[in-house]
Motif scaffolding. Structure first.
Motif, mmCIF file in Angstrom:
data_model
loop_
_atom_site.group_PDB
_atom_site.id
_atom_site.type_symbol
_atom_site.label_atom_id
_atom_site.label_comp_id
_atom_site.label_asym_id
_atom_site.label_seq_id
_atom_site.Cartn_x
_atom_site.Cartn_y
_atom_site.Cartn_z
ATOM 1 N N PHE A 45 0.832 -1.204 0.000
ATOM 2 C CA PHE A 45 0.000 0.000 0.000
ATOM 3 C C PHE A 45 0.869 1.257 0.000
ATOM 4 O O PHE A 45 0.825 2.063 -0.923
ATOM 5 C CB PHE A 45 -0.933 -0.018 1.218
ATOM 6 C CG PHE A 45 -1.785 -1.248 1.229
ATOM 7 C CD1 PHE A 45 -2.990 -1.273 0.546
ATOM 8 C CD2 PHE A 45 -1.350 -2.413 1.867
ATOM 9 C CE1 PHE A 45 -3.758 -2.421 0.507
ATOM 10 C CE2 PHE A 45 -2.119 -3.565 1.834
ATOM 11 C CZ PHE A 45 -3.318 -3.576 1.156
ATOM 12 N N ASP A 46 1.681 1.406 1.052
ATOM 13 C CA ASP A 46 2.432 2.652 1.209
ATOM 14 C C ASP A 46 3.468 2.846 0.104
ATOM 15 O O ASP A 46 3.742 3.964 -0.303
ATOM 16 C CB ASP A 46 3.133 2.686 2.575
ATOM 17 C CG ASP A 46 2.655 3.871 3.412
ATOM 18 O OD1 ASP A 46 2.193 4.857 2.823
ATOM 19 O OD2 ASP A 46 2.762 3.803 4.639
ATOM 20 N N ALA A 47 4.066 1.756 -0.371
ATOM 21 C CA ALA A 47 5.117 1.916 -1.377
ATOM 22 C C ALA A 47 4.555 2.028 -2.791
ATOM 23 O O ALA A 47 5.295 2.280 -3.732
ATOM 24 C CB ALA A 47 6.124 0.761 -1.284
ATOM 25 N N ASP B 297 5.884 12.726 0.367
ATOM 26 C CA ASP B 297 5.716 12.051 1.664
ATOM 27 C C ASP B 297 5.694 10.537 1.493
ATOM 28 O O ASP B 297 6.285 9.796 2.287
ATOM 29 C CB ASP B 297 4.395 12.465 2.325
ATOM 30 C CG ASP B 297 4.387 13.931 2.739
ATOM 31 O OD1 ASP B 297 5.469 14.515 2.934
ATOM 32 O OD2 ASP B 297 3.275 14.485 2.875
ATOM 33 N N GLU B 298 4.970 10.079 0.469
ATOM 34 C CA GLU B 298 4.851 8.628 0.285
ATOM 35 C C GLU B 298 6.213 8.012 -0.032
ATOM 36 O O GLU B 298 6.479 6.860 0.313
ATOM 37 C CB GLU B 298 3.819 8.292 -0.788
ATOM 38 C CG GLU B 298 2.377 8.648 -0.415
ATOM 39 C CD GLU B 298 1.921 8.060 0.910
ATOM 40 O OE1 GLU B 298 2.426 6.993 1.303
ATOM 41 O OE2 GLU B 298 1.069 8.691 1.571
ATOM 42 N N MET B 299 7.054 8.770 -0.690
ATOM 43 C CA MET B 299 8.412 8.275 -0.948
ATOM 44 C C MET B 299 9.128 8.033 0.389
ATOM 45 O O MET B 299 9.877 7.060 0.529
ATOM 46 C CB MET B 299 9.181 9.298 -1.796
ATOM 47 C CG MET B 299 10.409 8.737 -2.456
ATOM 48 S SD MET B 299 9.979 7.565 -3.756
ATOM 49 C CE MET B 299 10.152 8.601 -5.197
ATOM 50 N N ASN B 300 8.882 8.905 1.360
ATOM 51 C CA ASN B 300 9.470 8.694 2.692
ATOM 52 C C ASN B 300 8.888 7.461 3.373
ATOM 53 O O ASN B 300 9.609 6.717 4.043
ATOM 54 C CB ASN B 300 9.224 9.917 3.581
ATOM 55 C CG ASN B 300 10.190 11.043 3.261
ATOM 56 O OD1 ASN B 300 11.189 10.847 2.570
ATOM 57 N ND2 ASN B 300 9.889 12.242 3.741
ATOM 58 N N HIS B 301 7.591 7.257 3.199
ATOM 59 C CA HIS B 301 6.969 6.089 3.837
ATOM 60 C C HIS B 301 7.511 4.811 3.208
ATOM 61 O O HIS B 301 7.760 3.814 3.886
ATOM 62 C CB HIS B 301 5.444 6.158 3.722
ATOM 63 C CG HIS B 301 4.870 7.434 4.268
ATOM 64 N ND1 HIS B 301 3.555 7.784 4.141
ATOM 65 C CD2 HIS B 301 5.471 8.466 4.946
ATOM 66 C CE1 HIS B 301 3.362 8.963 4.718
ATOM 67 N NE2 HIS B 301 4.503 9.397 5.209
ATOM 68 N N GLU B 302 7.683 4.858 1.890
ATOM 69 C CA GLU B 302 8.273 3.710 1.201
ATOM 70 C C GLU B 302 9.684 3.443 1.744
ATOM 71 O O GLU B 302 10.075 2.306 1.989
ATOM 72 C CB GLU B 302 8.336 3.985 -0.302
ATOM 73 C CG GLU B 302 9.060 2.876 -1.034
ATOM 74 C CD GLU B 302 9.275 3.153 -2.515
ATOM 75 O OE1 GLU B 302 9.238 4.319 -2.940
ATOM 76 O OE2 GLU B 302 9.507 2.184 -3.247
ATOM 77 N N ASP C 194 1.847 12.742 8.689
ATOM 78 C CA ASP C 194 1.739 12.963 7.237
ATOM 79 C C ASP C 194 0.362 12.534 6.732
ATOM 80 O O ASP C 194 -0.270 13.228 5.937
ATOM 81 C CB ASP C 194 2.798 12.150 6.468
ATOM 82 C CG ASP C 194 4.210 12.695 6.647
ATOM 83 O OD1 ASP C 194 4.362 13.829 7.133
ATOM 84 O OD2 ASP C 194 5.162 11.951 6.292
ATOM 85 N N GLU C 195 -0.075 11.363 7.210
ATOM 86 C CA GLU C 195 -1.348 10.835 6.706
ATOM 87 C C GLU C 195 -2.511 11.748 7.105
ATOM 88 O O GLU C 195 -3.461 11.912 6.333
ATOM 89 C CB GLU C 195 -1.593 9.406 7.207
ATOM 90 C CG GLU C 195 -0.500 8.385 6.874
ATOM 91 C CD GLU C 195 -0.217 8.200 5.385
ATOM 92 O OE1 GLU C 195 -0.860 8.846 4.538
ATOM 93 O OE2 GLU C 195 0.673 7.382 5.063
ATOM 94 N N SER C 196 -2.441 12.329 8.301
ATOM 95 C CA SER C 196 -3.503 13.265 8.694
ATOM 96 C C SER C 196 -3.522 14.475 7.769
ATOM 97 O O SER C 196 -4.589 15.005 7.444
ATOM 98 C CB SER C 196 -3.305 13.757 10.128
ATOM 99 O OG SER C 196 -3.257 12.667 10.990
ATOM 100 N N VAL D 23 -5.219 4.695 -1.850
ATOM 101 C CA VAL D 23 -3.839 4.414 -1.531
ATOM 102 C C VAL D 23 -3.548 5.108 -0.218
ATOM 103 O O VAL D 23 -4.319 5.950 0.231
ATOM 104 C CB VAL D 23 -2.920 4.880 -2.677
ATOM 105 C CG1 VAL D 23 -2.783 6.390 -2.643
ATOM 106 C CG2 VAL D 23 -1.593 4.213 -2.614
ATOM 107 N N PHE D 24 -2.457 4.706 0.413
ATOM 108 C CA PHE D 24 -2.117 5.329 1.684
ATOM 109 C C PHE D 24 -1.642 6.718 1.452
ATOM 110 O O PHE D 24 -0.743 7.241 1.694
ATOM 111 C CB PHE D 24 -1.101 4.472 2.403
ATOM 112 C CG PHE D 24 -1.806 3.502 3.332
ATOM 113 C CD1 PHE D 24 -3.063 3.017 3.020
ATOM 114 C CD2 PHE D 24 -1.212 3.083 4.493
ATOM 115 C CE1 PHE D 24 -3.713 2.136 3.862
ATOM 116 C CE2 PHE D 24 -1.863 2.205 5.347
ATOM 117 C CZ PHE D 24 -3.098 1.728 5.026
HETATM 118 FE FE LIG Z 1 1.689 6.887 3.303
#
Ligand SMILES: [Fe+2]
Ligand SMILES: [Fe+2]
Length: 340
Positions: free
Chosen positions: A79-81, A113-118, A213-215, A339-340
């Motif tokens: 999901f996150d990646a 941000d999602e790149m950071n979560h990945e 980040d998600e908020s 997506v996340f």
């Molecule tokens: Fe995320």
């Protein structure tokens, strides 16, 4: 020579650029609130490389716990990646459709941000299980089960990606973003739960930062939707109801357990999934119990429901969580946007 050339009969108008196209360039601002959120996102940026990785010592865990935690991050990565690629595509689309500038910039910030979560998935896995998710040789039954489950999981991730690519150009912002909103609601709920559940300082730090980040992503979705929802037609409302059910079916894999209706999995998948999740839980990752997960997920659904019903969008039935609503039948990969 400093005089410009003025052709006889006046300047020739440049050809109209066929749309969709990212040209001509312009920076229209219609929603100041989105511009402010984008500014905030730049100030809140954090670096996953700066998390206290020294605290994550593989020697602190049993081999089963390390495998379980790697497995959980491999599931999360489904999901996150996918976030960077999903939002990068949405960003390009927003440019081509000449959405106002803050919309494009907010999409870009979610991509960032999602790149950071990945990267958090990547770094955790590299530290605890080199070669993970899939580039390693399993040597026990538990390891073979984990490796095989991850392979099946990514088979479904691949189906989602194909569906998303087919769907993303077809749908309006209202449709896309109701689904994204559900994803962000799920993500912020998940990380809030994990941050309070984990016993490990690195994971606590990580989950707090990702949760924040998600908020913000949820806030972006809500602000966009406040602009888009007033123009909804009944057709589109029906489509959104369907996609909310699709979102539940897809996201349950990480929030809870995969329901029937989309996932192509072998019959032993769920049992082995539970065994591996138990190892992750014992390792102190902060994975909530089955019942706590169900309660959390039900709460997140109730929030989404309250939001969409204000705009006359009916909520789908989620019998798995005893939530009543409109019946939605089979889910195709193209119905799944979140997506996340
Ligand atoms: Fe995320
Ligand atoms: Fe997100």
């Amino acid at each position: 020579m400093s005089d410009v050339v003025v052709p006889e009969g006046g300047f020739w108008p440049a050809p109209e650029i066929p749309q969709p196209n990212i040209y001509p360039m312009e920076w229209r601002v219609e929603t100041e609130k989105l511009a402010a959120i984008y500014e905030k996102s730049k100030r809140m940026v954090w670096n996953p490389a700066d998390l206290p990785w020294d605290l994550l010592d593989p020697g602190d865990f049993t081999a089963e716990q390390r495998l379980g935690i790697m497995y959980w991050f491999s599931v999360l990565a489904n999901f996150d990646a996918s976030g960077p690629a999903v939002f990068a595509r949405a960003t390009i689309q927003a440019f081509e459709k000449h959405e106002e500038d803050p919309v494009r910039k907010c999409f870009f910030s979610i991509t960032r941000d999602e790149m950071n979560h990945e990267e958090c998935c990547q770094r955790t896995i590299a530290r605890l299980w080199p070669g993970g998710p899939l580039d390693w040789q399993p040597s026990t039954d538990l390891e073979r089960a984990a490796h095989n489950n991850i392979g099946w999981l990514y088979h479904n991730g691949g189906r989602y990606w194909n569906g998303y690519n087919a769907a993303v150009g077809k749908y309006s912002l209202a449709v896309l973003f109701t689904s994204f909103m559900m994803g962000e609601m799920a993500a912020s709920t998940l990380f809030r739960g994990m941050a309070s559940g984990t016993e490990h300082p690195l994971f606590s730090d990580m989950f707090h930062k990702i949760g924040r980040d998600e908020s913000r992503h949820l806030q972006i979705c809500m602000t966009i939707l406040e602009n888009e929802w007033p123009g909804l037609t009944d057709d589109v409302r029906g489509l959104i109801t369907r996609q909310l059910r699709a979102g539940f079916v897809f996201l349950s894999m990480i929030l809870w357990e995969p329901p029937e209706g989309f996932w192509e999995l072998p019959p032993y998948f769920l049992h082995n999934h539970r065994v591996l999740m138990d190892h992750a839980r014992e390792g102190g990752l902060g994975v909530l119990s089955y019942e706590e997960q169900a309660d959390n997920w039900r709460l997140a659904m109730a929030r989404v429901r309250a939001i969409v019903e204000r705009w006359g969008i009916e909520f789908p039935a989620i019998p798995e969580l005893d939530i009543d609503g409109v019946n939605v039948d089979v889910i195709d990969p193209e119905d799944i946007i979140p997506v996340f």
